[in-house]
Design a protein around this motif. Structure first.
Motif, mmCIF file in Angstrom:
data_model
loop_
_atom_site.group_PDB
_atom_site.id
_atom_site.type_symbol
_atom_site.label_atom_id
_atom_site.label_comp_id
_atom_site.label_asym_id
_atom_site.label_seq_id
_atom_site.Cartn_x
_atom_site.Cartn_y
_atom_site.Cartn_z
ATOM 1 N N SER A 212 53.870 43.898 30.080
ATOM 2 C CA SER A 212 52.236 43.653 30.031
ATOM 3 C C SER A 212 52.118 42.242 30.300
ATOM 4 O O SER A 212 52.769 41.281 29.587
ATOM 5 N N ARG A 213 51.500 41.744 31.574
ATOM 6 C CA ARG A 213 51.663 40.305 31.905
ATOM 7 C C ARG A 213 50.425 39.890 32.646
ATOM 8 O O ARG A 213 49.827 40.722 33.173
ATOM 9 N N THR A 214 50.217 38.754 33.097
ATOM 10 C CA THR A 214 49.326 38.253 34.268
ATOM 11 C C THR A 214 50.071 37.865 35.396
ATOM 12 O O THR A 214 51.296 37.337 35.563
ATOM 13 N N ASN A 215 49.495 38.694 36.324
ATOM 14 C CA ASN A 215 50.047 38.288 37.972
ATOM 15 C C ASN A 215 49.910 37.047 38.074
ATOM 16 O O ASN A 215 48.712 36.358 38.254
ATOM 17 N N PRO A 216 51.024 36.379 38.721
ATOM 18 C CA PRO A 216 50.977 35.109 38.999
ATOM 19 C C PRO A 216 50.489 34.635 40.194
ATOM 20 O O PRO A 216 49.553 33.581 40.350
ATOM 21 N N ALA A 217 50.187 35.447 41.172
ATOM 22 C CA ALA A 217 49.357 35.457 42.241
ATOM 23 C C ALA A 217 47.916 35.731 42.072
ATOM 24 O O ALA A 217 46.912 34.831 42.880
ATOM 25 N N THR A 218 47.512 36.482 41.422
ATOM 26 C CA THR A 218 45.982 36.688 41.334
ATOM 27 C C THR A 218 45.359 36.437 39.882
ATOM 28 O O THR A 218 44.051 36.240 39.865
ATOM 29 N N GLY A 219 46.349 36.112 39.061
ATOM 30 C CA GLY A 219 45.680 35.834 37.581
ATOM 31 C C GLY A 219 45.043 36.915 36.962
ATOM 32 O O GLY A 219 44.648 36.702 35.785
ATOM 33 N N SER A 220 45.606 38.060 37.219
ATOM 34 C CA SER A 220 44.797 39.197 36.793
ATOM 35 C C SER A 220 46.015 39.992 35.965
ATOM 36 O O SER A 220 47.079 39.864 36.103
ATOM 37 N N PRO A 221 45.331 40.578 34.742
ATOM 38 C CA PRO A 221 46.376 41.299 33.990
ATOM 39 C C PRO A 221 47.071 42.456 34.421
ATOM 40 O O PRO A 221 46.268 43.177 35.418
ATOM 41 N N GLU A 222 48.177 42.751 34.351
ATOM 42 C CA GLU A 222 48.836 44.057 34.967
ATOM 43 C C GLU A 222 50.034 44.463 34.020
ATOM 44 O O GLU A 222 50.558 43.790 33.218
#
Length: 532
Positions: A212-222
């Motif tokens: 579980s992390r933050t997408n570096p490109a969008t800043g959204s959780p994924e």
């Protein structure tokens, strides 16, 4: 080199009988097969087997009563030194990837809280639920079992900069064609069967890394995940190092390890091998067969001792290991080879083909977990058993100082205690301990939600604490995530597996909710402990 396991002239009835007697497992896609299977193909661990005999009152006390911890003693695998040499040789040929790089390129997506997948039914909802991609959720081939994570691996629950990592194991539970073969012990499928369905290959076990992390490109959780094939190294008759999928030694020719429990501790991953003990893997030797991330380029690999240049092909799902100077991995980018083994020192006398268990002798390694709330950290191991006439055992559980398993030079004994599980009818699928409470998952099949039991130790016995908490259908292994205060597990069933699951997604319930698609889930420990 041949592309599949086909019956050969040398595999006569006599040769097959020899393999069955010795418990050898020849590699699935072996190059230049000799007339007899060489010692280098034996997969460790291999505990001594004996014919089962019923024990009625001998050593049996009662559910929850004391068992003999001496039966759990494990010895280093006889081939550990040879395995180390082979892995080092494979390491010189294939490039590696660390856990963080593997996760950075994770190629599959978890959907949290998907409403159409609900193995809980009338049971209370968990605190968190992860739904796998459709093909993993309903796969007939891959069956989820063991679970662990970074909270087991590191005291600070971080792997470098990466936290919030879970791992789960799945075994290859489908071998279409075997049941129709004229000689089932001689291998899997015919040429036509394999060409029609690559599932004819017995692929063994795969481990799935989830983050579980933050997408570096969008800043959204994924939440992303990636599968890794587990492998066993061998040296073939052409003196090439190669690897195969995992296969249990007690079966003749290619039968999978169940992987009912896994523990990630430090650099090592421990995988339960039901009748034999533990298989050990190293996070530092995850091989990458597609370093540029483009499956079509067939990347260059290194050279073995023959000096011949090799390449890799991760597009072809029908082969594994080295074939004509090309490396295959059943289509998986990553392969993690076994580096060592631990085997039960006592004789294994549990009846094969039965869920009954003897009361003494080597246990079954049905599931394992880690307890970091004790000093020293301990690895718990327990049995899945169903009592029947002459075999009253409900399953035993004991523990080891987990750090002692890194030595691999001397026997490791259980910690001085062992108990029969208090489940009157047996059926424990997983167990984990935290702060003096033992949590045990009991599956009730596809018919109804499972039971999560709580026990404490008192007077040398395991004593029930409160009533069973209803949980997912097909509830499996347990994993304590200390930082979030969650007890994680996963469900194993799939649609169409039983009438109760329905033949199609959504058919298991008139409201369209599917009780039998797999999910990962976590209950809050504080909530569990507060239940009556």
């Amino acid at each position: 080199m041949p592309t599949r396991r086909i019956r050969r002239a040398w595999l006569t009835a006599a040769a097959t009988a020899s393999l069955a007697f010795t418990g050898l497992a020849a590699p699935a896609q072996a190059e230049d097969l000799p007339p007899t299977a060489p010692q280098s193909w034996i997969q460790e661990p291999r505990t001594t087997e004996a014919t089962a005999s019923p024990y009625t009152t001998r050593a049996w006390t009662e559910p929850g009563g004391a068992a003999s911890p001496g039966d759990f003693t494990m010895s280093p695998g006889a081939m550990n030194a040879e395995t180390t040499t082979r892995v080092a040789r494979l390491d010189s040929v294939l490039p590696k990837s660390g856990v963080q790089n593997l996760l950075a390129g994770a190629n599959r997506t978890v959907q949290p809280w998907c409403s159409s997948r609900d193995p809980f039914g009338t049971a209370p909802d968990p605190d968190i639920k992860y739904c796998l991609q459709d093909d993993d959720s309903v796969s007939r081939e891959w069956v989820p079992q063991g679970m662990t994570g970074v909270s087991d691996a590191k005291d600070n629950e971080l792997w470098g900069d990466a936290g919030d990592i879970q791992l789960f194991a799945s075994y290859d539970g489908w071998d279409p064609g075997r049941e129709n073969d004229p000689l089932p012990t001689a291998g899997d499928c015919t040429t036509a069967e394999l060409e029609a369905n690559d599932a004819c290959n017995q692929k063994g076990v795969r481990i799935t890394f989830v983050q579980s992390r933050t997408n570096p490109a969008t800043g959204s959780p994924e939440i992303k995940y990636r599968h890794v094939l587990l492998g066993w190294t061998y040296v073939n008759s052409a003196d090439h190092v190669s690897f195969d999928g995992l296969h249990a030694a007690e079966y003749p020719i290619q039968k999978g390890v169940h992987a009912g429990g896994i523990v990630w501790y430090g650099n090592y991953l421990y995988v339960a091998d039901t009748r034999n003990g533990l298989r050990v893997f190293d996070m530092r030797t995850i091989m990458d067969l597609d370093p540029d991330g483009d499956p079509k380029t067939h990347d260059a690999m290194g050279s073995d001792t023959d000096g011949v240049k090799t390449t890799a092909n991760v597009e072809d799902k029908t082969k594994v290991g080295r074939h004509d100077n090309v490396w295959y991995s059943f289509g998986y980018r990553y392969v993690m080879p076994q580096v060592a083994a631990w085997k039960f020192k006592a004789t294994q006398s549990n009846p094969q083909g039965s869920y009954a268990c003897v009361s003494t002798g080597a246990p079954k390694a049905s599931y394992i977990s880690l307890d970091r709330s004790t000093t020293p950290d301990r690895l718990l191991m327990g049995e899945y058993c169903r009592p029947e006439s002459g075999y009253p055992s409900t399953g035993r559980i004991a523990s080891y100082p987990v750090a002692a398993l890194e030595g691999r030079s001397a026997d490791v004994a259980a910690e001085g205690w062992a108990n029969y599980l208090p489940l009157a009818n047996g059926g424990a699928q997983g167990a984990a301990a935290h702060e003096g409470t033992l949590y045990v998952n009991e599956s009730k099949g596809t018919d109804e939600p499972g039971n999560l039991w709580r026990y404490t130790w008192g007077g040398g016995r395991l004593v029930q604490s409160g009533q069973a908490v209803k949980t997912a259908r097909g509830a499996e292994d347990l994993y304590v995530e200390r930082g979030t205060g969650r007890l994680w597990s996963l469900s194993e069933h799939r649609p169409g597996q039983e009438d109760d699951c329905g033949a199609n997604p959504g058919a298991g319930d008139p409201d369209g909710t599917d009780y039998c698609q797999r999910v990962l889930y976590g209950h809050k420990l504080s909530w569990l402990d507060g239940q009556p």
